[in-house]
Design a protein around this motif. Structure first.
Motif, short mmCIF file in Angstrom:
data_model
loop_
_atom_site.label_atom_id
_atom_site.label_comp_id
_atom_site.label_asym_id
_atom_site.label_seq_id
_atom_site.Cartn_x
_atom_site.Cartn_y
_atom_site.Cartn_z
N ARG A 62 0.83 -1.21 0.00
CA ARG A 62 0.00 0.00 0.00
C ARG A 62 0.86 1.26 0.00
O ARG A 62 0.55 2.24 -0.69
CB ARG A 62 -0.94 -0.03 1.21
CG ARG A 62 -2.04 -1.07 1.09
CD ARG A 62 -3.10 -0.89 2.17
NE ARG A 62 -2.64 -1.33 3.48
CZ ARG A 62 -2.79 -2.56 3.96
NH1 ARG A 62 -3.37 -3.50 3.20
NH2 ARG A 62 -2.37 -2.88 5.16
N GLU A 109 2.14 1.94 -3.48
CA GLU A 109 1.12 2.54 -4.32
C GLU A 109 0.97 4.03 -4.03
O GLU A 109 0.73 4.85 -4.93
CB GLU A 109 -0.22 1.84 -4.09
CG GLU A 109 -0.29 0.43 -4.66
CD GLU A 109 -1.64 -0.22 -4.39
OE1 GLU A 109 -2.52 0.45 -3.79
OE2 GLU A 109 -1.82 -1.39 -4.77
N GLN A 110 1.16 4.40 -2.76
CA GLN A 110 1.02 5.80 -2.35
C GLN A 110 2.32 6.59 -2.50
O GLN A 110 2.36 7.78 -2.20
CB GLN A 110 0.56 5.85 -0.88
CG GLN A 110 -0.76 5.18 -0.61
CD GLN A 110 -0.98 4.89 0.87
OE1 GLN A 110 -0.20 5.31 1.74
NE2 GLN A 110 -2.04 4.17 1.18
N ARG A 158 5.03 6.33 -0.69
CA ARG A 158 5.41 6.77 0.66
C ARG A 158 6.43 5.82 1.30
O ARG A 158 6.66 5.86 2.49
CB ARG A 158 4.16 6.87 1.55
CG ARG A 158 3.11 7.82 1.00
CD ARG A 158 1.90 7.90 1.89
NE ARG A 158 2.16 8.70 3.07
CZ ARG A 158 1.34 8.77 4.13
NH1 ARG A 158 0.21 8.05 4.13
NH2 ARG A 158 1.63 9.52 5.16
#
Length: 261
Positions: free
Chosen positions: A215, A218-219, A221
């Motif tokens: 996740r 995907e961000q 970060r």
């Protein structure tokens, strides 16, 4: 920054030692690998540790409760007074919190279980506790903190394993076999920097570097600090022997504290 060390795994690939002691207590030379790692972090000024215990956590507690600094420092024995005068210290100003995080918990769940000991910390460090490096930790941290959007960063290091790449044709006939590509594969070296937001990224039962990291990727970060200096983990008995030979030669690049004059 506080340092979270994941010390609870079964160490099944190091069965020659981990049948009786947890992997963090397997020696490199005369001292456990966890001692070397903690000295590394202390060299950069990080002396507050949280140990995530699991398999044979009692032995890790016992090791530190009974730790004798005279066994790793020069000292003078004042025999008449039955007193030891130390000429150096290992654990000076260290603060160590021991937390039972479960026998079969994965890394993500171990991290969640020590969250309360990190309240108020905007960022912290973490490590698998089975590898050593001469990684410039101060530069790793600075790079991470410079980007406020980042939640996590890890040291990306070349794989220490040697593999032969194989290519075949449609019939399965080998057309090429040789070393991996010129640019070696970078792997997760286990030296992490996290912001407190990491706790909001881990769901119940999730392994840290699987769904949570996916996740974050995907961000955009999640960051990797690329380091091509020394890094080696202790996964197998062969790794243990390699570390011992390095120690015997005095070739220990992770001992950055030795360079301090």
């Amino acid at each position: 920054m506080k340092v979270v060390l994941f010390c609870g795994g079964l160490g099944t690939r190091l069965r020659e030692h981990s049948d009786t002691i947890p992997k963090p207590l397997v020696n490199v030379g005369y001292r456990p690998i966890i001692w070397h790692l903690m000295r590394y972090y202390a060299h950069f000024g990080h002396t507050e540790f949280i140990l995530c215990l699991g398999y044979r956590g009692d032995l890790i507690r016992e090791y530190f409760l009974e730790y004798n600094e005279a066994m790793s420092n020069d000292f003078t024995l004042l025999a008449g007074e039955k007193r030891v005068e130390l000429h150096g210290r290992d654990l000076d100003n260290w603060k160590i919190t021991f937390v039972d995080t479960g026998l079969h918990s994965n890394i993500g769940q171990r991290l969640l279980r020590v969250r309360k000991y990190l309240e108020g910390e905007p960022a912290f460090l973490a490590n698998y506790a089975d590898g050593l490096s001469d990684l410039p930790l101060d530069r790793h941290i600075a790079q991470f903190l410079a980007n406020e959007r980042l939640v996590a960063s890890f040291a990306a290091v070349p794989s220490s394993q040697s593999f032969h790449a194989v290519r075949t044709d449609d019939a399965g006939i080998v057309t090429h076999m040789g070393a991996m590509p010129d640019q070696p594969l970078l792997i997760n070296g286990g030296f992490f920097v996290f912001r407190a937001g990491i706790f909001d990224c881990i769901g119940e039962g999730e392994e840290l570097v699987e769904a949570p990291f996916a996740r974050l990727i995907e961000q955009r970060r999640l960051q990797a600090y690329r380091w091509r200096g020394f890094w080696q983990c202790m996964d197998t008995f062969k790794d243990k022997i390699s570390f011992d030979r390095m120690d015997a030669r005095g070739d220990c690049p992770w001992m950055l504290w030795r360079d301090v004059r």
